[in-house]
Design a protein around this motif. Structure first.
Motif, short mmCIF file in Angstrom:
data_model
loop_
_atom_site.label_atom_id
_atom_site.label_comp_id
_atom_site.label_asym_id
_atom_site.label_seq_id
_atom_site.Cartn_x
_atom_site.Cartn_y
_atom_site.Cartn_z
N PRO A 202 0.64 -1.28 0.12
CA PRO A 202 0.07 0.02 0.07
C PRO A 202 0.86 1.31 0.28
CG PRO A 202 -0.94 -1.64 1.49
CD PRO A 202 0.57 -2.13 1.13
N THR A 203 2.11 1.33 0.79
CA THR A 203 2.75 2.51 0.87
C THR A 203 4.01 2.64 -0.29
OG1 THR A 203 4.06 1.32 2.28
CG2 THR A 203 2.20 2.56 3.35
N GLY A 204 4.05 1.66 -0.92
CA GLY A 204 5.20 1.53 -1.86
C GLY A 204 6.43 0.91 -1.14
N ASP A 234 16.34 3.71 3.66
CA ASP A 234 16.05 4.85 4.41
C ASP A 234 17.39 5.14 5.31
OD1 ASP A 234 15.28 6.71 6.15
OD2 ASP A 234 13.44 5.56 6.81
N ARG A 236 18.58 7.44 7.19
CA ARG A 236 18.52 7.91 8.31
C ARG A 236 18.08 7.02 9.53
NH1 ARG A 236 13.85 11.88 6.94
NH2 ARG A 236 13.20 9.84 7.05
N ASP A 237 17.48 5.72 9.02
CA ASP A 237 16.94 4.73 10.05
C ASP A 237 17.98 3.77 10.12
OD1 ASP A 237 15.26 3.00 11.34
OD2 ASP A 237 14.21 2.50 9.83
N LEU B 280 -0.91 6.59 8.06
CA LEU B 280 -0.72 5.83 9.05
C LEU B 280 0.17 6.03 9.86
CD1 LEU B 280 -0.31 2.56 6.69
CD2 LEU B 280 -2.36 3.31 7.70
N ASP B 302 -5.12 6.04 22.39
CA ASP B 302 -4.48 6.30 23.75
C ASP B 302 -3.16 6.04 23.84
OD1 ASP B 302 -6.98 6.61 24.54
OD2 ASP B 302 -7.55 4.37 25.27
N LEU B 334 8.49 11.09 11.52
CA LEU B 334 8.71 10.36 10.19
C LEU B 334 8.83 8.89 10.29
CD1 LEU B 334 11.24 12.77 8.20
CD2 LEU B 334 8.62 12.41 7.92
N ASN B 335 9.62 8.39 11.32
CA ASN B 335 9.74 7.13 11.49
C ASN B 335 8.61 6.25 11.64
OD1 ASN B 335 12.52 6.61 10.79
ND2 ASN B 335 13.10 6.99 12.89
N ALA B 338 3.47 6.96 7.72
CA ALA B 338 3.48 6.13 6.14
C ALA B 338 2.51 6.84 5.68
CB ALA B 338 3.88 4.66 6.22
N TYR B 339 2.44 6.98 4.22
CA TYR B 339 1.31 7.47 3.56
C TYR B 339 1.13 6.51 2.57
CZ TYR B 339 -1.20 10.43 0.43
OH TYR B 339 -2.21 10.93 -0.33
N ILE B 340 -0.10 6.33 2.46
CA ILE B 340 -0.60 5.19 1.40
C ILE B 340 -1.27 6.12 0.24
CG2 ILE B 340 -2.41 3.72 0.58
CD1 ILE B 340 -2.37 2.65 3.72
N PRO B 341 -0.53 6.13 -0.93
CA PRO B 341 -1.00 7.20 -1.83
C PRO B 341 -2.24 6.62 -2.55
CG PRO B 341 1.15 5.82 -2.68
CD PRO B 341 0.63 5.47 -1.24
N THR B 383 8.53 14.91 4.10
CA THR B 383 9.77 13.91 3.98
C THR B 383 9.96 13.98 2.35
OG1 THR B 383 10.55 11.58 4.09
CG2 THR B 383 8.17 12.00 3.74
#
Lengths: 433, 433, 433
Positions: A202-204, A234, A236-237, B280, B302, B334-335, B338-341, B383
């Protein structure tokens, strides 16, 4: 173990540099910088990358840059040098271009090839495609008066076909009409592999591909080669990079691609045993490393608590409490703890086993004990682990890796001695010989 | 990528219908109903199932029903039609019965075969067993004046033998004495596979078989075929079906069996990019999707809390708190995110990369930014992700799938336009060409 | 299913004993003790281990001990007897020694061979190495007037090469110049495999090697052999041993190595269905077994709570609460629960399906219902599961295993009857025939 045909038995780091960067005054700037890395910043295998890291339009210039920079700096570079050429299982044009680039780079009159250990071939397909690349190596060697088979060949596994080909290497390498004995590294390339497998997330993000990594490690084991994982994007990770390396190591894949000198440092150190040992406590929600305070291993979290009662002990883990007598508590804590041995510890154990073997004993118990403090309660724990020949041999892997590094990378001696102390390094070099 | 020999490059859905149901007035009722499915309810591949879904005593009648219903409705059916015949690696009787059924169904005078794309062969064994089936296809084609190799063959992988056979397809498909180039789908059948492997689980639930699914996807990749997962029995468990499909997609297995039109709808949509993007947050206990409110991504659980202090920030995740300055917080968030495009996002990125490539640049940074709200605290995050040719190619997979669907399934155009809008659909059809 | 050539179709336990222990008055003490095990303490396959469990200097004496102890006790031993010989793919000396030891043990005049079912060959390499061992078996049989192929051969898979070899067994076993049809067990040996793969873990614990175990199980399935997992070193960790066996069983690997009679008992029982059924509740944090109190299944933990309200129900799982009506609650609880059927339950279901099949029905719904109590709230749940021929066949595996045990191990009848009752045992022996 399957016979290994090359000097290096282990490769921790595979570091790529673009061969020609457009728009810079000196298009070879990145190469020149990489060629001067030393010590922990220098990789075991340096890869001037004339494929994906370099724009297609810059690749002829990239070949010139490789020749120039390697001629100048190659003699002093502490690791091996393996330029990556262009190649594609589906494109004869690309394959022919890769062949021509190899011919150019390998011309002895140009002074680079004497410092070059081999070439990296990306995008290989089935085993017959690997043989096409091998044949070009042979022709290059023959044209330039190099010994047949002297140039090592490493491949990038980035297709299902190539993954399957690794299952046949052992039998193919013995055949009379190829020189596949030149094979050196099997390197996973997960970005292109993901494309070839047509996987979607989903996120690539890249899938983990555990089966690919297992199969690469197994292929290396069966054919006497070295397995290397692909790039970790990544940069930086650092924690993520460490976790990936630890996962790889449990698969027998001890090397990894590095994209920056910072990643090289991490990856050069990762498979080496730690300087100091440490205790882990399994809290039922993952393992935490305990703090060592004057020989007592201290747990300071909330999930686990321990108190002494008139009858014995109450041990609470994640909300559920057990009432235990002293023996039961000891048993439970042994199950919950684990020890990560230091280099010193490993060498100690191996020496002890070697002495026992000399004295005619096939198996001995290695004791490990400590004091745990959970909350205000302190408990002593002690455990025996049986060591036999097989345990000894399996424990040898990180030591063999250390010995391989120490023999082949004098530029890292100082940092290794600083890390472990002179005495430990000396003993580690003697063990198992 | 390995050459694909058939029209469809992707198959999302493999929907089976019993060919003859006992005790119904019209034993072909289920077939007739399935043949009239359209749009998202209609599968990419429809499988009149004359094997397990149909009682053994009804299978001759099933063949008659296939002929009748496909003759009548086949011309209008929007997907491909691949009846499943009986077959078993251990039974010549069953194999001969399957052959006879194929001969019956394929008789051109009966009017069904012109609408049939191929047959599905279950319970295949090692590669020589696949060749037996292939030979029957060839004889059927020859007897009925059909072009040799024109009927596609799909197989169900439901034995260890068949799993191993997938490792040899690439080399076997080129051999002169078979027509295995007719192969189309590799479909896992986990129920019978579990039996063949003699696996046991306490509740009787099917094992996950991740290695089988990997090997099927790899076999498809190496031979230019399409990988499809087996049936998901718990029809009510839509969430479970989605999770299984997501897991499959990360393995490159983009198709799945469907048992109901409801499952077909889910499975037709699953590998397509979503209409809208979403963020996410990894809470250390799994990922949760954030609520989007006026451009702010809101976390309302929570486990994670964030507050601003005089010195910086306090970020608490699952009970453990870190004190961070503004840069450290940004890095940490950032860690954790995540983005689902969305489809729109993916098309944007691909167009941007194509333009950059045209302008001579091999790699560009794609920025992604948003505002997070955790509790009462809002933080902006941004990012960069580097895109190069390999990233672009890997991102192409869902787009290629979309294009394949759009070209082959005009009956779904309306629903796709409704889902994505006319503009996005048009741009998605142009990208990467 | 692939034809099986040997009496036992299932092997639960593979128990090794050192053949000669130094420093004991009777060096055969361990052998003598193991030879007298009976019932659940006796393994399906007993392995007098003349390789790793015995010091190299004691191995000639070990051969004498095997002959002596097996001659004396072999006739009465309830399981099969398969001594492990020395062997190494990389050492002709070791291979020749293994051959000589086999010749010694197999001499019919010495009285042991009539009680010996085969030999175990460790450290095999690629398939041609397996053939070398097979040839020695053939010569031993020929020299001693035994029927060709009568001695079974089991191998330890402890190298990448051997893992790959398992992919070719099916085709190799049919070839005219070997007797590989004698193959019986494929046994993983994870300690040496870890060494061969050069894997490293921080604590020195063995990696899990899920792919190896899958490939061993698949190799066994494709060639009609039996898959057995390697030793579980931590003898005190009974829970861990159980979890490993459950994980293996889901891979189709139903046998495991045992190092002590205590482990033999656990491993003999593990793949057999339980005496009583039980309900599991998925709390989102793992599954817990519910307590059965007068037909009500009671959950007593904290993570899940349920209360009835005026509108319906509030169900809280791990801190997040859903408001549900009665139907939604039922659906949700069905998703959260699972039932582990007892032997009695399985036999019931199979009998029911057999009766339905006789009556001409291909699929029937099996109902399962109970009352759950969470906190003070009780709810009835009921679910249907469709059974067809494939479900029936897959459910047959534990029953077939039971039948194989019952037929081959009269010494365990009493314990089995005690465990399940006379009636259940009798019905289990009738089902599926």
């Amino acid at each position: 173990m399957t016979e290994r045909r090359h000097d290096r038995e282990f490769v921790r780091t595979f570091f790529t540099s673009p061969t020609a960067v457009e728009g810079e005054e000196d298009s070879a700037k990145m190469l020149r910088r990489a060629a001067q890395l030393r010590g922990m910043q220098a990789p075991d295998v340096w890869v001037p990358d004339n494929e994906d890291a370099t724009a297609p339009s810059m690749r002829d210039e990239g070949v010139e840059n490789i020749v120039e920079v390697v001629s100048e700096h190659g003699a002093d570079f502490p690791g091996e040098i393996h330029p990556r050429m262009v190649w594609h299982r589906d494109s004869p044009t690309t394959r022919y271009q890769g062949f021509q680039h190899m011919l150019d780079v390998a011309d002895p009159e140009r002074g680079a090839i004497e410092h070059i250990d081999g070439f990296v071939i990306p995008e290989v397909g089935d085993i017959d495609d690997w043989k096409k690349a091998d044949e070009f190596f042979t022709i290059v060697e023959n044209e330039h008066g190099l010994e047949e088979g002297s140039l090592k060949m490493s491949v990038i596994i980035e297709s299902g076909q190539a993954e399957l080909a690794m299952g046949t290497l052992r039998e193919e390498m013995g055949k009379p009409t190829n020189n596949l004995e030149r094979l050196f590294l099997l390197v996973d390339g997960e970005v292109d592999y993901t494309k070839d497998m047509r996987a979607i997330t989903p996120t690539g993000a890249l899938p983990e591909w555990p089966e690919l990594r297992h199969n690469t490690s197994r292929g290396a084991s069966a054919a006497g080669l070295i397995a290397v994982d692909g790039p970790y994007d990544d940069i930086r990770d650092i924690e993520g990079y460490h976790e990936r390396m630890q996962d790889n190591q449990a698969k027998g894949m001890l090397g990894i691609w590095s994209l920056t000198p910072g990643q090289v440092v991490e990856a050069n150190q990762s498979p080496l045993p730690p300087k100091t040992g440490s205790w882990l406590l399994d809290t039922g929600d993952g393992e935490v490393e305990l703090d060592s305070e004057d020989g007592v291993e201290v747990y300071e979290g909330d999930r686990v608590s321990l108190s002494e009662t008139t009858d014995g002990y109450e041990l609470t883990v994640g909300g559920s409490t057990q009432v235990l007598d002293s023996d039961e508590l000891h048993e439970e804590l042994l199950n919950m703890t684990a020890y990560i041995p230091s280099m010193d510890d490993i060498v100690d154990s191996m020496e002890e086993f070697e002495a026992a073997k000399e004295a005619g004993r096939g198996a001995i118990a290695m004791e490990r004990s400590t004091t745990l403090r959970i909350g205000d309660t302190e408990v002593d724990i002690a455990t025996d682990r049986m060591w036999d020949e097989a345990t000894y041999q399996a424990a040898m892997t990180p030591i063999s890796l250390f010995q391989d590094v120490y023999e082949n990378r004098p530029d890292q001696h100082e940092e290794l001695v600083e890390m472990y102390s002179e005495g430990v390094v000396e003993r580690a070099m003697e063990v198992g010989l």
